[in-house]
Design a protein around this motif. Structure first.
Motif: not given
Length: 252
Positions: A43-44, A99-101, A106-109
């Motif tokens: 996701m993102g 993500g911070r940079e 963003l992420g994922t299962t």
């Protein structure tokens, strides 16, 4: 034990990018066949979800090739827990940093399974799922890490009401979005003829467990990919908007 594998994926009706990732690997190890299956739903914005899910499956692939292959035994639950916990911790930290940079979310299962002999080990975070089809019955083995699942478990929402609840896609945890991740890890056993089915949430929103079971029962190996595609097409016919992915491992 030996294993037959099949998988299908579809971008779906709405999204421009398929953010799901799948990996299926079989190998001979110390005279036995072993199998790894991983499915991730990223996701993102733009391709960020694709990056997150791809990162996880590549990390598991590297572990299977370079670390698991050096185990003294094909089955070592303690090492599975340590190694896989380390993979998820490292990937979570890396995705958080990325993500911070870049100022993005963003992420994922992940749902992953390792099979060796008549045993399996599962690692799970999020709302991808693992089903087991055995003796003409289908059973859900994983618990969704979602707001809706928590509300149902605690008696504040019915499954019927949950289907159209606006919060149905709200995750309580995933890799890359929260500082601490607590994966579910558990073991089980299989027998010849069993099917392990991994899927993204897009695969099961619009079809029932009964339809999944009916679509896969009595299939021979040559028909499994066609059967999985038919189930995806049924989702599309019912206007599923999300990416749709499914992977299958048959014990034989």
């Amino acid at each position: 034990m030996n294993y037959f594998v099949a998988a299908q994926t579809e971008v779906g009706l709405k999204k421009a990018c398929n953010q799901d990732s799948i990996i299926l690997k079989r190998a001979r190890f110390k005279g036995e066949e072993v199998c790894l299956g991983v499915i991730c739903d990223g996701m993102g914005g733009l391709s960020c979800g694709e990056l997150a899910s791809k990162s996880i499956v590549e990390a598991f692939s590297d572990w299977f090739l370079h670390q698991y292959s050096k185990y003294e035994n094909v089955w070592d639950e303690n090492r599975f827990r340590i190694d896989i916990g380390n993979i998820l911790s490292s990937e979570n930290e890396g995705l958080l940093y990325y993500g911070r940079e870049h100022g993005i979310y963003l992420g994922t299962t992940i749902t992953a399974i390792i099979l060796a002999g008549n045993k399996f080990f599962v690692c799970h975070v999020g709302d991808t799922r693992l089903y087991k089809i055995s003796l003409s019955k289908i059973s859900l083995l994983t618990n969704d890490h979602t707001f809706i699942a928590k509300e149902i478990a605690e008696g504040r929402l019915t499954k019927k009401d949950a289907k159209n609840a606006p919060e149905r896609n709200v995750l309580l945890q995933c890799i890359g979005a929260t500082k601490d991740v607590k994966p579910d890890m558990f073991c089980g056993e299989v027998q010849k003829g069993d099917i392990l089915l991994l899927c993204s949430d897009g695969f099961r929103h619009e079809i029932s467990e009964k339809e999944i079971l009916s679509g896969l029962l009595n299939c021979d190996n040559q028909r499994f990919n066609k059967a999985l595609r038919a189930l995806i097409d049924l989702n599309l016919k019912r206007k599923e908007q999300d990416n749709i992915s499914v992977a299958l491992i048959k014990v034989q």
